[in-house]
Design a protein around this motif. Structure first.
Motif, short mmCIF file in Angstrom:
data_model
loop_
_atom_site.label_atom_id
_atom_site.label_comp_id
_atom_site.label_asym_id
_atom_site.label_seq_id
_atom_site.Cartn_x
_atom_site.Cartn_y
_atom_site.Cartn_z
N LEU A 148 57.46 35.53 38.42
CA LEU A 148 56.96 34.68 39.51
C LEU A 148 58.15 34.41 40.43
CD1 LEU A 148 54.90 32.28 37.23
CD2 LEU A 148 53.93 33.94 38.82
N LYS A 149 58.29 35.25 41.44
CA LYS A 149 59.47 35.22 42.30
C LYS A 149 59.57 33.94 43.12
CE LYS A 149 59.82 40.26 42.85
NZ LYS A 149 59.82 41.38 43.80
N ASP A 150 60.82 33.46 43.23
CA ASP A 150 61.15 32.31 44.09
C ASP A 150 60.35 31.06 43.77
OD1 ASP A 150 63.06 33.75 45.61
OD2 ASP A 150 61.45 34.65 46.78
N ARG A 151 59.88 30.94 42.53
CA ARG A 151 59.09 29.76 42.17
C ARG A 151 59.70 29.01 41.00
NH1 ARG A 151 53.32 32.67 42.24
NH2 ARG A 151 54.68 34.49 42.41
N GLY A 152 59.38 27.72 40.95
CA GLY A 152 59.86 26.88 39.87
C GLY A 152 58.80 26.70 38.81
N HIS A 153 59.04 25.74 37.94
CA HIS A 153 58.14 25.52 36.82
C HIS A 153 56.73 25.12 37.30
CE1 HIS A 153 57.17 24.80 32.65
NE2 HIS A 153 56.67 23.63 32.97
N ILE A 154 56.69 24.25 38.27
CA ILE A 154 55.41 23.87 38.88
C ILE A 154 55.16 24.80 40.05
CG2 ILE A 154 54.19 22.08 40.17
CD1 ILE A 154 55.74 20.00 38.54
N ASN A 155 54.08 25.57 39.98
CA ASN A 155 53.83 26.54 41.04
C ASN A 155 52.34 26.86 41.13
OD1 ASN A 155 53.20 29.13 39.40
ND2 ASN A 155 55.10 28.37 38.48
N GLU A 156 51.98 27.51 42.20
CA GLU A 156 50.60 27.98 42.39
C GLU A 156 50.57 29.49 42.22
OE1 GLU A 156 47.56 26.58 43.05
OE2 GLU A 156 48.47 24.63 42.62
N LEU A 157 49.59 29.97 41.49
CA LEU A 157 49.42 31.42 41.34
C LEU A 157 48.73 31.99 42.57
CD1 LEU A 157 48.10 31.47 37.65
CD2 LEU A 157 50.40 32.09 38.43
N THR A 158 49.12 33.20 42.96
CA THR A 158 48.44 33.87 44.06
C THR A 158 47.10 34.43 43.55
OG1 THR A 158 49.38 36.04 43.57
CG2 THR A 158 50.67 34.57 45.01
N ASN A 159 46.24 34.81 44.47
CA ASN A 159 44.96 35.41 44.08
C ASN A 159 45.17 36.69 43.28
OD1 ASN A 159 43.37 33.41 45.23
ND2 ASN A 159 43.27 34.45 47.22
N GLU A 160 46.19 37.47 43.65
CA GLU A 160 46.49 38.71 42.94
C GLU A 160 46.93 38.41 41.50
OE1 GLU A 160 47.58 37.97 45.99
OE2 GLU A 160 46.27 39.38 47.08
N GLU A 161 47.71 37.35 41.32
CA GLU A 161 48.17 36.98 39.98
C GLU A 161 47.02 36.46 39.12
OE1 GLU A 161 52.67 35.95 41.59
OE2 GLU A 161 51.18 34.35 41.34
N LYS A 162 46.11 35.75 39.74
CA LYS A 162 44.92 35.29 39.01
C LYS A 162 44.08 36.48 38.55
CE LYS A 162 44.68 30.89 41.51
NZ LYS A 162 43.94 30.08 42.51
N LYS A 163 43.93 37.46 39.43
CA LYS A 163 43.17 38.67 39.07
C LYS A 163 43.87 39.42 37.94
CE LYS A 163 41.17 39.38 43.70
NZ LYS A 163 41.23 40.22 44.93
N MET A 164 45.21 39.42 37.95
CA MET A 164 45.98 40.07 36.90
C MET A 164 45.67 39.43 35.54
SD MET A 164 50.11 40.09 36.30
CE MET A 164 50.38 40.48 38.02
N ILE A 165 45.62 38.12 35.51
CA ILE A 165 45.35 37.39 34.26
C ILE A 165 43.94 37.70 33.77
CG2 ILE A 165 44.98 35.10 33.28
CD1 ILE A 165 47.27 34.13 35.13
N ILE A 166 42.98 37.65 34.69
CA ILE A 166 41.58 37.94 34.32
C ILE A 166 41.45 39.36 33.79
CG2 ILE A 166 39.24 38.24 35.26
CD1 ILE A 166 40.00 35.93 37.24
N SER A 167 42.09 40.31 34.49
CA SER A 167 42.04 41.70 34.07
C SER A 167 42.65 41.89 32.69
CB SER A 167 42.76 42.58 35.10
OG SER A 167 42.80 43.92 34.68
N PHE A 168 43.79 41.25 32.46
CA PHE A 168 44.46 41.38 31.16
C PHE A 168 43.57 40.83 30.04
CE2 PHE A 168 46.96 39.41 27.79
CZ PHE A 168 47.73 40.49 27.36
N LEU A 169 42.93 39.72 30.28
CA LEU A 169 42.13 39.07 29.25
C LEU A 169 40.80 39.77 29.00
CD1 LEU A 169 42.78 35.33 30.18
CD2 LEU A 169 43.49 36.48 28.07
N THR A 170 40.37 40.61 29.94
CA THR A 170 39.08 41.27 29.78
C THR A 170 39.23 42.75 29.40
OG1 THR A 170 39.02 41.61 32.18
CG2 THR A 170 37.78 39.74 31.30
N GLU A 171 40.44 43.21 29.17
CA GLU A 171 40.67 44.60 28.80
C GLU A 171 40.02 44.93 27.45
OE1 GLU A 171 44.85 45.36 28.82
OE2 GLU A 171 44.98 45.37 31.00
#
Length: 287
Positions: free
Chosen positions: A264-287
């Protein structure tokens, strides 16, 4: 048993915010109580009840209600079981477990079994990711696949790296001035623009009313981490003062050759995920 709240009025304030945030989420849900060897554990069941089951863990000193608002992108895809961490603000037993041993991991196994599963896919952030790491070491067979977001218990930063949060927190407790509260939280967020109303409200409520847990889940050894052989996605933040990406991702690569790792580039512990990152998580969990 010592309460995790300052007093009964403090407990009421935390639970009122919890219920208000669940109402704001505006989704149907069921309250479940799971008996564990450590105490009763409250779980919120919601999301797509026809989807794959997903066990979700919130961060430290926060609640499942806040976490579900952050994880709202998962609700359309998964049958969510969102756990109130035992000993943290919320509706589970006020039994404080040690972050230095593997009790949290044993507790996770009890929750999974108590929900009637032999294995589950899991998602955890920060302290909650550390709890999940403990479970991956204690009983790797029960964690079907896991997403670890800004995780503890892999390669935590030395305590002195976050010492700049201690003085502002003390000053906030003494003065209750907003400027000290923001200075206390800011090292985790990098910029004030990352401090949403939900984050500020939840953090303020916990600091004002709960006995803050400052010790994070202790790093697990390479030997213990290597026990986990199932798929794992590790997402760490470059400027995280608590669990910096450089150390976390390097160790994850070493102990989990099967892992997917993401910076998660240029971000700290508290951050917002991008739409692409959210899709990555969903894709990983549904493989």
């Amino acid at each position: 048993m010592k309460s995790i709240y300052r007093n009964e009025q403090s407990k009421k304030a935390v639970l009122e915010l919890y219920d208000r945030q669940m109402k704001e989420l505006n989704v149907p849900y069921n309250d479940l109580i799971v008996d564990t060897s450590f105490g009763k554990t409250h779980v919120i069941e919601c999301g797509n009840l026809m989807g794959e089951s997903l066990l979700v863990f919130h961060g430290g000193n926060a609640t499942t209600a806040y976490n579900l608002k952050y994880c709202e992108f998962l609700l359309n895809y998964f049958h969510i079981y969102a756990v109130d961490t035992i000993g943290h603000p919320g509706k589970s037993a006020e039994v404080s477990l040690s972050p230095r041993n593997q009790d949290y991991g044993k507790w996770v196994v009890d929750v999974i079994r108590g929900l009637g599963f032999n294995e589950m896919a899991c998602f955890g952030g920060s302290f909650g990711a550390g709890i999940l790491v403990k479970a991956m070491c204690v009983a790797p067979e029960v964690i079907k696949r896991s997403v670890l977001l800004v995780p503890s218990a892999i390669q935590n930063a030395p305590t002195y790296k976050s010492i700049n949060m201690a003085f502002p927190m003390l000053m906030y407790w003494l003065t209750h001035k907003e400027k000290w509260f923001v200075k206390c939280i800011l090292p985790m967020a990098i910029t004030e623009s990352n401090l949403t109303d939900d984050i500020l409200t939840t953090a303020r409520c916990s600091i004002d009313n709960a006995k803050i847990k400052s010790v994070m889940p202790k790093n697990e050894s390479n030997k213990n981490l290597c026990k986990y052989k199932n798929p794992v996605l590790v997402m760490a933040a470059e400027k995280d003062c608590l669990f910096p990406a450089k150390g976390v991702l390097l160790k994850a690569k070493k102990v989990w050759t099967q892992s997917e790792r993401y910076l998660l580039k240029d971000r700290g512990h508290i951050n917002e995920l991008t739409n692409e990152e959210k899709k990555m998580i969903i894709s990983f969990l549904t493989e």
